[in-house]
Design a protein around this motif. Sequence first.
Motif, PDB file in Angstrom:
ATOM      1  N   GLU A  55       0.009   4.404  -6.845  1.00  0.00           N
ATOM      2  CA  GLU A  55      -1.023   5.303  -6.325  1.00  0.00           C
ATOM      3  C   GLU A  55      -0.502   6.113  -5.141  1.00  0.00           C
ATOM      4  O   GLU A  55      -0.780   7.306  -5.020  1.00  0.00           O
ATOM      5  CB  GLU A  55      -2.266   4.498  -5.919  1.00  0.00           C
ATOM      6  CG  GLU A  55      -2.993   3.844  -7.084  1.00  0.00           C
ATOM      7  CD  GLU A  55      -2.363   2.528  -7.548  1.00  0.00           C
ATOM      8  OE1 GLU A  55      -2.835   1.983  -8.552  1.00  0.00           O
ATOM      9  OE2 GLU A  55      -1.391   2.058  -6.926  1.00  0.00           O
ATOM     10  N   SER A  56       0.257   5.484  -4.252  1.00  0.00           N
ATOM     11  CA  SER A  56       0.827   6.201  -3.103  1.00  0.00           C
ATOM     12  C   SER A  56       2.022   7.044  -3.504  1.00  0.00           C
ATOM     13  O   SER A  56       2.210   8.160  -3.013  1.00  0.00           O
ATOM     14  CB  SER A  56       1.253   5.221  -2.010  1.00  0.00           C
ATOM     15  OG  SER A  56       0.146   4.584  -1.462  1.00  0.00           O
ATOM     16  N   ALA A  96       4.353  14.091  -6.938  1.00  0.00           N
ATOM     17  CA  ALA A  96       3.682  15.380  -7.177  1.00  0.00           C
ATOM     18  C   ALA A  96       4.130  16.436  -6.184  1.00  0.00           C
ATOM     19  O   ALA A  96       4.246  17.616  -6.525  1.00  0.00           O
ATOM     20  CB  ALA A  96       2.171  15.199  -7.109  1.00  0.00           C
ATOM     21  N   SER A  97       4.423  16.023  -4.948  1.00  0.00           N
ATOM     22  CA  SER A  97       4.854  17.007  -3.936  1.00  0.00           C
ATOM     23  C   SER A  97       6.264  17.509  -4.190  1.00  0.00           C
ATOM     24  O   SER A  97       6.654  18.559  -3.695  1.00  0.00           O
ATOM     25  CB  SER A  97       4.751  16.403  -2.534  1.00  0.00           C
ATOM     26  OG  SER A  97       5.744  15.423  -2.338  1.00  0.00           O
ATOM     27  N   GLU A 103       0.826  -1.209   0.000  1.00  0.00           N
ATOM     28  CA  GLU A 103       0.000   0.000   0.000  1.00  0.00           C
ATOM     29  C   GLU A 103       0.863   1.262   0.000  1.00  0.00           C
ATOM     30  O   GLU A 103       0.481   2.283  -0.543  1.00  0.00           O
ATOM     31  CB  GLU A 103      -0.943  -0.005   1.201  1.00  0.00           C
ATOM     32  CG  GLU A 103      -1.991  -1.091   1.106  1.00  0.00           C
ATOM     33  CD  GLU A 103      -2.885  -1.152   2.323  1.00  0.00           C
ATOM     34  OE1 GLU A 103      -3.008  -0.142   3.045  1.00  0.00           O
ATOM     35  OE2 GLU A 103      -3.469  -2.230   2.541  1.00  0.00           O
ATOM     36  N   GLN A 104       2.022   1.174   0.620  1.00  0.00           N
ATOM     37  CA  GLN A 104       2.962   2.297   0.643  1.00  0.00           C
ATOM     38  C   GLN A 104       3.789   2.350  -0.636  1.00  0.00           C
ATOM     39  O   GLN A 104       4.070   3.416  -1.151  1.00  0.00           O
ATOM     40  CB  GLN A 104       3.886   2.168   1.854  1.00  0.00           C
ATOM     41  CG  GLN A 104       4.932   3.250   1.956  1.00  0.00           C
ATOM     42  CD  GLN A 104       5.844   3.043   3.152  1.00  0.00           C
ATOM     43  OE1 GLN A 104       5.616   2.175   3.984  1.00  0.00           O
ATOM     44  NE2 GLN A 104       6.877   3.850   3.239  1.00  0.00           N
ATOM     45  N   TYR A 105       4.176   1.170  -1.140  1.00  0.00           N
ATOM     46  CA  TYR A 105       5.055   1.097  -2.309  1.00  0.00           C
ATOM     47  C   TYR A 105       4.276   0.683  -3.554  1.00  0.00           C
ATOM     48  O   TYR A 105       4.492  -0.369  -4.136  1.00  0.00           O
ATOM     49  CB  TYR A 105       6.217   0.139  -2.045  1.00  0.00           C
ATOM     50  CG  TYR A 105       7.111   0.634  -0.933  1.00  0.00           C
ATOM     51  CD1 TYR A 105       7.901   1.767  -1.116  1.00  0.00           C
ATOM     52  CD2 TYR A 105       7.148   0.001   0.302  1.00  0.00           C
ATOM     53  CE1 TYR A 105       8.713   2.243  -0.096  1.00  0.00           C
ATOM     54  CE2 TYR A 105       7.970   0.468   1.317  1.00  0.00           C
ATOM     55  CZ  TYR A 105       8.737   1.593   1.113  1.00  0.00           C
ATOM     56  OH  TYR A 105       9.540   2.064   2.119  1.00  0.00           O
ATOM     57  N   CYS A 106       3.339   1.540  -3.928  1.00  0.00           N
ATOM     58  CA  CYS A 106       2.585   1.353  -5.162  1.00  0.00           C
ATOM     59  C   CYS A 106       2.505   2.702  -5.865  1.00  0.00           C
ATOM     60  O   CYS A 106       2.746   3.746  -5.252  1.00  0.00           O
ATOM     61  CB  CYS A 106       1.190   0.802  -4.877  1.00  0.00           C
ATOM     62  SG  CYS A 106       0.132   1.941  -3.954  1.00  0.00           S
TER      63      CYS A 106
END
Length: 181
Positions: A172-173, A179-180, A167-170
Amino acid sequence: SVPEGVPLIVYSGNVKPARGIETVVEALTMIPEAHVAIITNSVGGYVDELKELSLKSGVSDRIHLHPYVPFMNVTSFLRTATIGVHPMQRYPNAEIALPNKLFEHIHAGLPSVVSNNRSMEEFINRNDCGVAFEAGNARALADAVTAVLERLHTQPYWRQSIQALSEQYCWESQETVIASI
């Protein structure tokens, strides 16, 4: 085919000397209960050397070559293994690389056994998703595999906690991270 309950160590990707697969073959002589699957489209040359080494080492019946699978099936395919391995030799680029294999292992819920290239070892230790070993050292690789197998036996939930890292290393994340920047 590998019998049910037999530990299966998997390597997926290009097979060439810098990847250190001969260390896996040598280590297999010290892990009599395990099999190794090598998922690659590499042929000839180094692959033939690995076949010869496995024959001389008496482990050829426990080494299984399989062609690449479609990219969208990689993690589902790897999920059937017990441990993912990346025994890359040490060289400057390898010290800073975080290969896709690590993230494929995570998405498949596999603990990783990786050589002690700086970035991979730090990543594995920080995320508690495997064990690092001294690159090129078959005894150290065998010990790392044995430690991972023991932990999987005593902490069966470890695979789920590794897969939770996906969930962290996908993308989407990571999209928000990129972007930041």
